[in-house]
Design a protein around this motif. Sequence first.
Motif, PDB file in Angstrom:
ATOM      1  N   ALA A 193     -49.508  -7.397  -2.665  1.00 52.14           N
ATOM      2  CA  ALA A 193     -50.753  -7.070  -2.824  1.00 52.14           C
ATOM      3  C   ALA A 193     -50.964  -5.340  -3.255  1.00 52.14           C
ATOM      4  N   VAL A 194     -49.649  -4.851  -3.017  1.00 51.91           N
ATOM      5  CA  VAL A 194     -49.714  -3.418  -3.240  1.00 51.91           C
ATOM      6  C   VAL A 194     -49.536  -2.930  -4.622  1.00 51.91           C
ATOM      7  N   ARG A 195     -49.800  -1.916  -4.954  1.00 50.62           N
ATOM      8  CA  ARG A 195     -49.942  -1.240  -6.318  1.00 50.62           C
ATOM      9  C   ARG A 195     -48.696  -1.145  -7.047  1.00 50.62           C
ATOM     10  N   GLU A 196     -47.584  -0.764  -6.158  1.00 50.77           N
ATOM     11  CA  GLU A 196     -46.346  -0.526  -6.646  1.00 50.77           C
ATOM     12  C   GLU A 196     -45.841  -1.721  -7.234  1.00 50.77           C
ATOM     13  N   PRO A 197     -45.407  -1.548  -8.728  1.00 54.58           N
ATOM     14  CA  PRO A 197     -44.838  -2.770  -9.488  1.00 54.58           C
ATOM     15  C   PRO A 197     -43.611  -3.319  -8.759  1.00 54.58           C
ATOM     16  N   ASN A 198     -42.788  -2.569  -8.524  1.00 50.65           N
ATOM     17  CA  ASN A 198     -41.327  -2.819  -7.956  1.00 50.65           C
ATOM     18  C   ASN A 198     -41.377  -3.637  -6.801  1.00 50.65           C
ATOM     19  N   ILE A 199     -42.458  -3.300  -6.079  1.00 52.10           N
ATOM     20  CA  ILE A 199     -42.609  -3.849  -4.627  1.00 52.10           C
ATOM     21  C   ILE A 199     -43.175  -5.244  -4.899  1.00 52.10           C
ATOM     22  N   ARG A 200     -44.173  -5.253  -5.790  1.00 51.72           N
ATOM     23  CA  ARG A 200     -44.754  -6.757  -6.082  1.00 51.72           C
ATOM     24  C   ARG A 200     -43.772  -7.546  -6.704  1.00 51.72           C
ATOM     25  N   TYR A 201     -42.879  -7.084  -7.543  1.00 52.12           N
ATOM     26  CA  TYR A 201     -41.782  -7.841  -8.241  1.00 52.12           C
ATOM     27  C   TYR A 201     -40.981  -8.600  -6.878  1.00 52.12           C
ATOM     28  N   LEU A 202     -40.565  -7.592  -6.286  1.00 52.94           N
ATOM     29  CA  LEU A 202     -39.596  -8.103  -4.972  1.00 52.94           C
ATOM     30  C   LEU A 202     -40.363  -8.961  -4.040  1.00 52.94           C
ATOM     31  N   GLY A 203     -41.496  -8.862  -3.744  1.00 52.67           N
ATOM     32  CA  GLY A 203     -42.324  -9.749  -3.062  1.00 52.67           C
ATOM     33  C   GLY A 203     -42.336 -11.159  -3.715  1.00 52.67           C
ATOM     34  N   LEU A 204     -42.756 -11.071  -4.879  1.00 55.36           N
ATOM     35  CA  LEU A 204     -42.765 -12.411  -5.773  1.00 55.36           C
ATOM     36  C   LEU A 204     -41.233 -13.206  -5.613  1.00 55.36           C
ATOM     37  N   GLU A 205     -40.387 -12.511  -6.074  1.00 52.16           N
ATOM     38  CA  GLU A 205     -39.255 -12.961  -6.120  1.00 52.16           C
ATOM     39  C   GLU A 205     -38.603 -13.591  -4.643  1.00 52.16           C
ATOM     40  N   ASN A 206     -38.958 -12.876  -3.763  1.00 51.78           N
ATOM     41  CA  ASN A 206     -38.271 -13.291  -2.511  1.00 51.78           C
ATOM     42  C   ASN A 206     -39.279 -14.488  -2.032  1.00 51.78           C
ATOM     43  N   MET A 207     -40.592 -14.378  -2.191  1.00 52.46           N
ATOM     44  CA  MET A 207     -41.197 -15.750  -1.869  1.00 52.46           C
ATOM     45  C   MET A 207     -41.107 -17.024  -2.605  1.00 52.46           C
ATOM     46  N   THR A 208     -40.501 -16.902  -3.970  1.00 49.78           N
ATOM     47  CA  THR A 208     -39.834 -17.831  -4.747  1.00 49.78           C
ATOM     48  C   THR A 208     -38.721 -18.417  -3.948  1.00 49.78           C
ATOM     49  N   ARG A 209     -37.948 -17.476  -3.404  1.00 48.78           N
ATOM     50  CA  ARG A 209     -36.643 -18.266  -2.728  1.00 48.78           C
ATOM     51  C   ARG A 209     -37.140 -18.672  -1.661  1.00 48.78           C
ATOM     52  N   MET A 210     -38.107 -18.346  -0.790  1.00 46.17           N
ATOM     53  CA  MET A 210     -38.421 -18.846   0.476  1.00 46.17           C
ATOM     54  C   MET A 210     -39.011 -20.278   0.017  1.00 46.17           C
ATOM     55  N   LEU A 211     -39.286 -20.682  -1.289  1.00 44.29           N
ATOM     56  CA  LEU A 211     -39.670 -22.147  -1.206  1.00 44.29           C
ATOM     57  C   LEU A 211     -38.525 -23.009  -1.104  1.00 44.29           C
ATOM     58  N   MET A 212     -37.504 -22.649  -1.204  1.00 44.12           N
ATOM     59  CA  MET A 212     -36.417 -23.350  -1.068  1.00 44.12           C
ATOM     60  C   MET A 212     -36.288 -23.970   0.380  1.00 44.12           C
ATOM     61  N   VAL A 213     -36.858 -23.286   1.147  1.00 47.00           N
ATOM     62  CA  VAL A 213     -36.786 -23.348   2.920  1.00 47.00           C
ATOM     63  C   VAL A 213     -37.980 -24.369   3.144  1.00 47.00           C
ATOM     64  N   THR A 214     -37.838 -25.623   4.098  1.00 44.25           N
ATOM     65  CA  THR A 214     -38.710 -26.595   4.294  1.00 44.25           C
ATOM     66  C   THR A 214     -39.786 -25.787   5.097  1.00 44.25           C
ATOM     67  N   ASP A 215     -41.128 -26.417   4.939  1.00 37.11           N
ATOM     68  CA  ASP A 215     -42.144 -26.006   5.959  1.00 37.11           C
ATOM     69  C   ASP A 215     -42.779 -24.922   5.843  1.00 37.11           C
ATOM     70  N   VAL A 216     -42.493 -24.102   4.633  1.00 40.48           N
ATOM     71  CA  VAL A 216     -43.200 -22.907   4.411  1.00 40.48           C
ATOM     72  C   VAL A 216     -44.149 -22.802   3.171  1.00 40.48           C
ATOM     73  N   GLN A 217     -44.268 -23.932   2.380  1.00 41.39           N
ATOM     74  CA  GLN A 217     -45.061 -24.057   1.304  1.00 41.39           C
ATOM     75  C   GLN A 217     -46.858 -24.008   1.648  1.00 41.39           C
ATOM     76  N   GLU A 218     -46.893 -24.471   2.746  1.00 43.33           N
ATOM     77  CA  GLU A 218     -48.254 -24.239   3.300  1.00 43.33           C
ATOM     78  C   GLU A 218     -48.795 -22.803   3.461  1.00 43.33           C
ATOM     79  N   ILE A 219     -47.660 -22.224   4.132  1.00 40.31           N
ATOM     80  CA  ILE A 219     -48.040 -20.847   4.445  1.00 40.31           C
ATOM     81  C   ILE A 219     -48.190 -20.147   3.067  1.00 40.31           C
ATOM     82  N   ILE A 220     -47.118 -20.269   2.258  1.00 37.68           N
ATOM     83  CA  ILE A 220     -47.265 -19.612   1.022  1.00 37.68           C
ATOM     84  C   ILE A 220     -48.754 -19.749   0.024  1.00 37.68           C
ATOM     85  N   LYS A 221     -49.183 -21.077   0.407  1.00 36.23           N
ATOM     86  CA  LYS A 221     -50.706 -21.274  -0.522  1.00 36.23           C
ATOM     87  C   LYS A 221     -51.605 -20.415   0.275  1.00 36.23           C
ATOM     88  N   ARG A 222     -51.415 -19.717   1.147  1.00 32.18           N
ATOM     89  CA  ARG A 222     -52.601 -18.752   1.665  1.00 32.18           C
ATOM     90  C   ARG A 222     -52.770 -17.697   0.801  1.00 32.18           C
TER      91      ARG A 222
END
Length: 1022
Positions: free
Chosen positions: A332-361
Amino acid sequence: MALSGMRGLSVFISDIRNCQNKEQERLRVDKELGNVRTRFKNEKQGLSPYEKKKYVWKMLYIYMLGYDVDFGHMEAVSLISAPKYPEKQVGYIVTSCLLNENHDFLRLAINTVRNDIIGRNETFQCLALTMVGNIGGREFAESLAPDVQKLLLSSSARPLVRKKAALCLLRLYRKNPDVVNVDGWADRMAQLLDERDLGVLTSSTSLLVALVANNHEAYWSCLPKCVKILERLARNQDVPQEYTYYGIPSPWLQVKAMRALQYFPTIEDPNTRRSLFEVLQRILMGTDVVKNVNKNNASHAVLFEALALVMHLDAEKEMMSQCVALLGKFIAVREPNIRYLGLENMTRMLMVTDVQEIIKRHQAQIITSLKDPDISIRRRALDLLYGMCDVSNAKDIVEELLQYLSTAEFAMREELSLKAAILAEKFAPDLSWYVDVILQLIDKAGDFVSDDIWFRVVQFVTNNEDLQSYAAIKAREYLDKPAIHETMVKVSAYLLGEFGHLLSRRPGCSPKELFSIIHEKLPAVSTSTIPILLSTYAKILMHTQPPDPELQSQIWAILSKYESCIDVEIQQRAAEYLSLSRKGAALMDILSEMPKFPERQSSLIRKAEDTEVDTAEQSALKLRAQQQVSTALVVTDQRPANGTPFAGQLTLVKVPSMSSNTDVSSADQGLSQTNGVLTTVDPEPPSADLLGDLLGPLAIEGPPPSDNVESRQNIVSGLEGDNAGDASAIVPVDDPQSSVEPIGNTAERFMALCLKDSGVLYEDPHIQIGIKADWRLYQGRLVLFLGNKNTTPLVSVQAVILPPSHLKIELSLVPDTIPPRAQVQCPLEVVNLRPSRDVAVLDFSYKFGNNMANVKLRLPAVLNKFLQPIMVSAEEFFPQWRSLSGPPLKLQEVVRGVRPLSLLEMTNLFNSFRLMVCPGLDPNPNNLVASTTYYSESTQAMLCLVRIETDPADRTQLRMTLASGDPALTFELKEFIKEQLVSIPIAQRAPSPQVPPAPPAAQPTRPAAALSDPGAMLAGLL
């Protein structure tokens, strides 16, 4: 004296900076090189170490400007043994820059380097360790690794020396893992992790990461030590100020320790696991986005490594939720590099069970990122949306993707279309919604919708009777649009042909009206769509009972017209439909509705499962893997115990060719800066050249020189089976058992022979292998010249050809022994069966004394050898060009990353690969048209036409269209030309990875700041 000598270097640097153009600079450099060469040659015995130092500094400066320095290496190496620090420093620095790990001169310095490492002078130790760490090499590793290990473990050595020793050992280990004995080193490694000095500890942790990456089982004792390091840093205990970066205790050491822990599969000890999670919790709680960019970079490096470790350890759900919440702040921040890293790591988090509902928020914020100006952020947002989609949010996500499709750039539309279609199929709440989505997809991105997508919607509609009327109505609505994509014409025509009779009572849906609106689209469609429309006309005619005479006569007229079409499929359909339509009632049975398709896995979902998601992490892993492989062919040869080659056990493995030292793409080797012709320089003096008769006459009809012609063996016939069928452009790896190093760059020699028909293919201290070839149509005859350079015979000589499946190769019998100072000729017959870019390999071995040499060499029987340039006129070109209307016979691609070439240089490039540039065919002066004839046993003569459209404002991209009568030839030749256009010229590659690349020759630039100028760097060292 000293002052005047250094003044000479300063004056030379000033002269170079004051040059007005590249030519002046080259003249000044040539003059200085001539002066240095003369001094080395005439006063070799009388030069003092100081004078050598002065001239070697000038050589280094010239080399850093990008000029070749092919002499003076011995003088630089000799300075290493100088007793004084200034001369020794110059020797080590220049040797590190000018020589690579395979250079013969390095052997002369091994003893001196070893004496400096085991000596008591710490300054000399640092110089020696730095050079060995920069150059590496197996010979250094075998000779010096024990001494480097002793220095690293020495309690009397200063931390600075031990730190360099750890990094030096790391480089040697990467070159030769055998230098570290696993059994004896595990305890020592654990001992090094108890070090209090953070510099030594950081270097030792880098070494540990490399060790556990290869074998974590041996280093379990290091796991709790890494956790203790993290505890110490997290609590900021005993961390000197110089290792605190913006308030963060040694972020580099934290990252390395967490990286090492990720190589261990799990942590069994509950106390160690609890301590580690406390550290990770502290990192997660203490990281936030601040205004200071440097602090953000350091803290985020630690944070994202901690996130990777949390996922690796499969932490509790509470900690996972905390990680997702933290990443939600980042996107949610303005800095594009930080947004990129956040999206990249959130995509990796999808490989872990039980976090998909949290990411949907965070779905709304992720959708907002899909509209970000930065394409890399949009790609990561697309990956994340695709991964987090399920039945509950599929409608919202797919609708957003469809909306975004209208404004997405071309580079993303194909991926976007495929993912939207897959999500619609997997999570459709009802099938009518699925039909709506696919038709919208085709309407908005027709060019980027693959056939698999509309084939799948036809299968769904055919198999579900409740859906047929709805799908036909939607198809009829899209046909009312003034302009629709051809794919929409296909799917609409098919659906209305099969199910249009279900709409007969609706206004505007009578058979005559359906025929009329479909027939309006016929003039604008390509040849591949016409058969579908003809089938639709026949179906409409079949469903019109009793027949409408006017409609029947219109359809019969169209079918009669296409009975003489040049396209075989159109002609056959028209003739058969016309004949069938005259059978009256029997037509109802023959052209009845298609039966239901058998249930099977969706080709779209199968494609998604087979295709990797292009995440940033995987891209980096691919790049690292490509940088570690060799150039040409990787051949895994599993031989029986007796050593006899067995074709059935041969495995060919395709790998990228991006090696940092020897990777040479096809066009690199073939072009000089002006005329597109490569000339190779033989590293041996003319007196040592045993292949002088290569330039003699060679008749392709002539008999082989072997007395026993009947004894020729077809060694390669067994490779025509399944294994050879999958062979790709393979590349040989150096045999670790071979004790002989080649002379010169073998890859460059191969690429030179791709452009000419005679030359040296391979050379080492004992043998020289040359080739002379004669190519006629789809056949070729090569002669291998095997020259023994020694006064003793070469024995146990063996040569085996490993061909790809598209070449038939026969090699005459190779003698077991090559006499002293003699040359043996071995003819080689080649027949090209079909188009392919794969390369044949010569597996060659011999024995000299106690040395066994084995090399795998690519043979220059490549695609362009079977091309014959041909000049075509406009009257010949345009009919052929128009007759090849589209894929797969005509392929078009926008090629980016092209090395900038003028039209003249590009013309020379095409001509060098036997593609004749035909002037005057294209009215645009920025475009090129070329033609050639390809020969193979299966296709005989096949005309190939090429059109290149360049952009004068941006020479780094162009559009290429290639057409031929064979789909395989069209694809292979297109890829072949693309490889030449995007390759890196040899002249612009730095000869050694330790030196920055030289500025382009065509655009000389002067450094803007002193720090980036080689002269300023040398002045600082003086």
